[in-house]
Design a protein around this motif. Structure first.
Motif: not given
Length: 169
Positions: A75-86
Motif C-alpha cells: 500500500x505504501x509503495x502504491x501511495x508513493x507512486x500514483x502511476x501504480x495500480x494496486x
C-alpha cells in the motif's frame, strides 16, 4: 443570553469540525465498503495490465502472517507512486467479509482496493495464472502491457518491492 448564544456557536463549530474530520478520515476506508466477490473467470481480466502503468496484484489472506506483514508495504509503495495500480485479492471466505475482513482492513488501515476470489477449483486457476505457482501465498503479479513477473514470496519492506520494480521495469 449572549453567553448561551456564544456557547451554542462554539458547540456548533465544534460539531461541524468533528463531523467534517470524521468524514474525511473515513473517505479512504470507503474504498473497501463494498468488497466484490469474483470467481476466476470474472477476476481474470483484472490480473492484466493493458497500459504502461505498473499494476501490482497481490493474492493474500487474513490467516497468512507473511501476507499480513507485507500489506502495508504494498500500500505504501502504491501511495508513493500514483502511476501504480494496486489490487489486493483476498482468498478468505465470502462469509467473513462483514464480520472479519472489513474490520481487519480498518484496523490495519488498508485502504487499497480489495476484492475477493471465491473459486473452489484452485488447481485449475492457479496454473492459468502461472504454471510455476505452487499455490502458496502471498503471491504477487507485477506487470505492465509489455512485461509480467510473478513473485511467490513476501516483500520484506517497501524498499524490497521498490528494488524489484526498478530492476525489472
Amino acid at each position: 443570553m449572549k453567553k448561551s448564544l456564544l456557547l451554542s456557536c462554539f458547540s456548533l463549530i465544534f460539531l461541524l469540525t468533528a463531523c467534517g474530520n470524521k468524514k474525511n478520515k473515513n473517505t479512504a476506508i470507503n474504498n473497501n465498503e463494498n468488497i466484490t466477490v469474483y470467481n476466476f473467470n470474472t477476476i481474470e481480466p483484472l490480473l492484466y495490465s493493458t497500459s504502461n502503468k505498473t499494476k501490482i496484484v497481490n493474492f493474500w489472506a487474513m490467516w497468512c502472517a507473511p501476507c499480513v506483514k507485507e500489506l502495508p508495504y504494498l500500500q505504501e509503495y502504491a501511495q508513493k507512486h500514483p502511476n501504480v495500480e494496486l489490487l489486493l485479492i483476498s482468498l478468505d471466505f465470502p462469509e467473513t467479509i462483514e464480520k472479519e475482513l472489513k474490520p481487519f482492513l480498518k484496523e490495519k488501515n488498508i485502504t487499497a482496493k480489495v476484492v475477493m476470489l471465491d473459486d473452489p477449483d484452485a488447481n485449475s486457476w492457479i496454473n492459468k495464472i502461472d504454471t510455476n505457482w505452487s499455490g502458496a501465498i502471498p503471491f504477487t503479479i507485477i506487470s505492465n502491457k509489455n512485461k509480467r513477473l510473478f513473485f511467490e514470496r513476501s516483500f520484506d519492506s517497501v524498499e524490497d518491492l521498490e528494488n524489484e520494480i526498478q530492476k525489472n521495469f
